[in-house]
Design an enzyme around this catalytic site. Sequence first.
Site: not given
Lengths: 124, 423
Positions: B175, B313, B350
């Site tokens: 990620c 994030h 996400h």
Amino acid sequence: MTITPAEAQLSASEKLNGFPPAVAESYLAFAESGEATRLDHVVLGVLQFYLAQPPPQPLVELPGTTRLVEDLGCDSLTMVDTLFLAESLFNIRLADDEMARVSTLDDLRGHFQRHILGHAEVTA
Amino acid sequence: MRTARVVVSGTGFVTSIGNDRAAVSRSLRELRPGIERFDFLPGTELPVKVAGTIKGFDTTAPQWAGWRWPAGYTIPKDVLRGLPPHGLHAFCAMEQVIADGRLTATVLADGETGLFCSSAGSPRLMRQYLNQIHDSRGERIAPMSVVSSIAGTLNFNLAAHYGIRGAVAGFASACASTTQALGYAFDEITLGRQRRVLVVGGEDLSWESIYTFHGMRALSRNPDPARASRPFDRDRDGFVGTGGAVALMLEDAGAAQARGAPIYAEVLGWGQASDGSSVAITHPEGQGLARAMRQALDSAGVTPGEIDYVNAHATSTPTGDLSETRALQAIFTAVGARPPVSSTKALTGHGLSMAGVMETAFCALSLAEGFIPGNANLENPDPACEGLNLPRTTVSQAPRLVLKNSSGFGGSNACLVLRRWEI
């Protein structure tokens, strides 16, 4: 005959999703009749769908001497994609060295007619 | 060596909150979510019920021949045959960034244009093809099975189709991937090795790509699309997955101006640092992320007090959000700075390796259009977030300096600093 009509129904819905309807129709008709012409229409229909540039007229109407690479712009990946799908549709396995000798539409027709129908010569 | 000002000069979006810049901007401003009920594995009763879905596309058919996409995109068959589902999205995002950034085929192939990509590959296609090989006892191997399914599929396909002859690379730090890709793109340009780099991230939305995270209980089991993804909330219980693709162009400012490309923001610097602690859990005090933020700020030559917005994030997992909170407190709260902090994953879900480039693009829109997206779904801020400024609604305030955070498996952290474009 390598496939039954019932198998063909299932296979067509899975593997020919998104192809022109005429390809699936020819495939199902071939499973019923075993006619060489229907087989040709399936194989050439798959190739025609995969070609990056559409041919000047339907492949089934082009001369059998039409060359796959020089005349149709068929690259090696298009060729193996076509053979892979056709093998899967008809549940056959083609030898790699035989594939290398396919260079014209008649070669392609003959290749499948020999493997599926046991024809010694291509039936146009 | 050449030192250039680096700008964001093109965007392309296929996301859960919109398939073009205008739709994405509207969703961000109005906090319109892209999350809805999603059946990962029809015929089962999985505990994970929602996802950030892509609208207007249909990639459910096992072969590309059965895929559908919005009108207006012409995708050659010799490209389609090598694409994974998210590759279709990436192709459309590339078409957008090329049009937006006024790139021509000549510029794309000039050797000064690079391409950095990231995705997890296509676990769905890989499963499909490996099953086929196994079940046929090795007789049936789809010709494009490798290039369409492994990590790297985006750079293979897009570089070949667009004739890109500059630097082409893939990134695989989960990620944090596309934020790192943007950082290295920034370096390539400031070092004078490339004039521009297209950075593309994408992911499949499938049970193979997303539901597998349930193995570590990282996904939200909240069935309510409006409340499942709630970063920084006391009651958050995991992330909501999404797919799609985003493309962003970083470019030498002079080259962008000469071509008449739009300039959304300037990239001032970046930083990265690792936790060095766990394969899958962020450091409890966010040490790696804090060092990455500090490095990014130093690289950009700005202080924490100058930052006007932090795009976090924060994925909505209990441990990850807490870790980032600690890092933000160490950098900002400790020096009395309280910039607005929000996580747009409450809207999008996400996007894994795509998240960094997607959210950096959101930051660029925020800078260019003068707004700060709020924290959707935030009802009860986690008491641990004390000291953080977590707006619940969109702030009609034009930020000048923005920090973007990303964290990935293995403890990789990467941060970017962007500034409103000023000549």
